[in-house]
Design a protein around this motif. Structure first.
Motif, PDB file in Angstrom:
ATOM      1  N   GLN A  70       4.297   1.619  -2.067  1.00 37.66           N
ATOM      2  CA  GLN A  70       3.651   0.445  -1.486  1.00 37.66           C
ATOM      3  C   GLN A  70       3.932  -0.794  -2.313  1.00 37.66           C
ATOM      4  N   TYR A  71       4.390  -1.850  -1.634  1.00 38.45           N
ATOM      5  CA  TYR A  71       4.438  -3.183  -2.245  1.00 38.45           C
ATOM      6  C   TYR A  71       3.383  -4.024  -1.560  1.00 38.45           C
ATOM      7  N   ASP A  97      15.168  11.677   0.259  1.00 40.26           N
ATOM      8  CA  ASP A  97      14.027  12.454   0.755  1.00 40.26           C
ATOM      9  C   ASP A  97      13.505  11.864   2.065  1.00 40.26           C
ATOM     10  N   ALA A  98      13.489  12.663   3.104  1.00 33.95           N
ATOM     11  CA  ALA A  98      13.007  12.189   4.405  1.00 33.95           C
ATOM     12  C   ALA A  98      11.490  12.121   4.471  1.00 33.95           C
ATOM     13  N   ASP A  99      10.799  12.699   3.492  1.00 30.79           N
ATOM     14  CA  ASP A  99       9.334  12.765   3.543  1.00 30.79           C
ATOM     15  C   ASP A  99       8.656  11.646   2.757  1.00 30.79           C
ATOM     16  N   VAL A 100       9.406  10.663   2.298  1.00 31.16           N
ATOM     17  CA  VAL A 100       8.802   9.516   1.620  1.00 31.16           C
ATOM     18  C   VAL A 100       8.825   8.323   2.559  1.00 31.16           C
ATOM     19  N   SER A 101       8.009   7.324   2.237  1.00 29.63           N
ATOM     20  CA  SER A 101       7.948   6.111   3.061  1.00 29.63           C
ATOM     21  C   SER A 101       7.686   4.916   2.169  1.00 29.63           C
ATOM     22  N   LEU A 102       8.022   3.747   2.677  1.00 25.66           N
ATOM     23  CA  LEU A 102       7.797   2.488   1.967  1.00 25.66           C
ATOM     24  C   LEU A 102       7.152   1.504   2.911  1.00 25.66           C
ATOM     25  N   GLU A 103       6.079   0.857   2.432  1.00 25.50           N
ATOM     26  CA  GLU A 103       5.501  -0.265   3.168  1.00 25.50           C
ATOM     27  C   GLU A 103       5.535  -1.496   2.280  1.00 25.50           C
ATOM     28  N   VAL A 104       6.008  -2.601   2.859  1.00 25.68           N
ATOM     29  CA  VAL A 104       5.954  -3.919   2.217  1.00 25.68           C
ATOM     30  C   VAL A 104       4.918  -4.728   2.980  1.00 25.68           C
ATOM     31  N   ALA A 105       3.851  -5.146   2.297  1.00 29.05           N
ATOM     32  CA  ALA A 105       2.764  -5.852   2.967  1.00 29.05           C
ATOM     33  C   ALA A 105       2.423  -7.118   2.198  1.00 29.05           C
ATOM     34  N   GLY A 106       2.594  -8.254   2.852  1.00 24.40           N
ATOM     35  CA  GLY A 106       2.277  -9.533   2.235  1.00 24.40           C
ATOM     36  C   GLY A 106       3.067 -10.637   2.896  1.00 24.40           C
ATOM     37  N   ALA A 107       2.555 -11.849   2.825  1.00 21.29           N
ATOM     38  CA  ALA A 107       3.213 -12.994   3.454  1.00 21.29           C
ATOM     39  C   ALA A 107       4.499 -13.330   2.707  1.00 21.29           C
ATOM     40  N   ALA A 108       5.558 -13.603   3.454  1.00 18.84           N
ATOM     41  CA  ALA A 108       6.830 -14.014   2.862  1.00 18.84           C
ATOM     42  C   ALA A 108       6.806 -15.512   2.599  1.00 18.84           C
TER      43      ALA A 108
END
Length: 342
Positions: free
Chosen positions: A161-162, A184-195
């Motif tokens: 998480q970012y 790894d197909a079982d990992v994920s990434l979320e980027v959350a915040g105003a650019a």
């Protein structure tokens, strides 16, 4: 002892105010011997106060203002305030959040900011690694345990998480590229915040295109949304190209989530302070191996919560008052107050 009136460089806190400012203002108002006067043009130029406390003085000088007329008004206000402080020899305390002048400051703002620097009597730093001239006191950035109290999410296995404002120097483009190289197909990434700009958001969107494991949420996060995002993560990743002080690190730690951050002396000190298993680091450019290694390390047993005992807000309130009194003692005889008749 006499109560000190302290003019701050920020306005009265609102819902969107940086939580650090809101919590510090509350702590000071709970501290006997100090009265906080939040910033207005009238208070700054005509009010009565003993000490000025600056956080980001560029806000006074109009940095980021969209209209030239508005920036000019702020320049004039800042110049008049500086003249008053010079004539009355009012002590100026500065909390050093960032090292160096803002990169986007124009010539007029740079002139005003250097003038503020010359008038500064005493500096507060958030860690012992910040190098500053003159008298300096370290007051650690307080924790956020009492602030981020919204509902927590269930941890999503494999979630990186970012969170926070997405700016160039924070290295989010490199994070997306490094994550895409994780097999790894079982990992994920979320980027959350105003650019910070539409162009940056478009660049990151292009880098993430085609990988369903990546979620991009370019929007300002409410406090509850930030709590939800951080607590869903197994590992919070802050891939900054340059990191000196970071409130987001403390937000993650306050919510009992480990973080991956650049390997710097400041972060090494923080790792020793909070205990093993909470701070993980990378050197140079972030890589897929850094991500997988840190995720494995974050899954190792650790204490239920990091040790943030050195970052209590009531302690910070008294420590700030001690600095205000020291700054006043250096500049004016006891009992003399800076005042301009209204």
């Amino acid at each position: 002892m006499t109560t000190l009136r302290v003019l701050t460089s920020h306005r009265e806190p609102r819902a969107t105010t940086n939580p650090y400012i809101t919590m510090l203002t509350s702590a000071l108002r709970r501290t006997p011997g100090v009265e906080v006067v939040t910033f207005t043009g009238r208070a700054a130029l005509l009010g009565r106060y003993d000490v000025v406390h600056l956080h980001w003085p560029e806000t006074i000088t109009g940095l980021g203002g969209r209209r030239l007329a508005g920036r000019v008004v702020r320049w004039l206000l800042a110049a008049l305030l500086l003249l008053r402080l010079t004539v009355t020899r009012t002590p100026v305390v500065r909390t050093v959040h960032n090292v160096g002048l803002p990169a986007d400051a124009g010539p007029a703002q740079r002139l005003l900011l250097r003038w503020f620097d010359r008038l500064t009597t005493h500096r507060i730093v958030l860690n012992d690694r910040t190098e500053c001239p003159g008298p300096v006191t370290t007051i650690p950035h307080g924790h956020y345990r009492d602030w981020y109290t919204g509902p927590r999410s269930a941890t999503v296995p494999g979630r990186f998480q970012y969170v926070g404002l997405v700016r160039r120097y924070k290295g989010v483009e490199g994070l997306v590229e490094a994550f895409r190289a994780v097999p790894d197909a079982d990992v994920s990434l979320e980027v959350a915040g105003a650019a910070s700009t539409p162009e940056l958001a478009a660049t990151i969107t292009g880098l993430a295109d085609g990988d369903p494991r990546v979620t991009l949420r370019f929007a300002f996060l409410s406090d509850d949304e930030l709590v939800s995002a951080i607590t869903a993560a197994e590992l919070v990743v802050l891939p900054y190209r340059f990191m000196h002080n970071s409130g987001t690190v403390l937000a993650a730690l306050s919510l009992d989530r480990p973080v991956l951050v650049p390997d710097t002396p400041v972060n090494a000190d923080l790792a020793a302070e909070v205990g093993p298993g909470w701070i993980h680091t990378f050197t140079d450019d972030l890589t897929a191996d850094d991500l997988t290694r840190a995720l494995d390390a974050a899954r190792a047993p650790r204490a239920a919560s990091p040790d943030l005992g050195a970052r209590e807000w009531d302690d910070a309130g008294q420590a700030h008052l001690d600095v205000y009194r020291a700054a006043l003692a250096r500049t004016r005889p006891a009992g003399r107050t800076a005042e301009v008749p209204a």
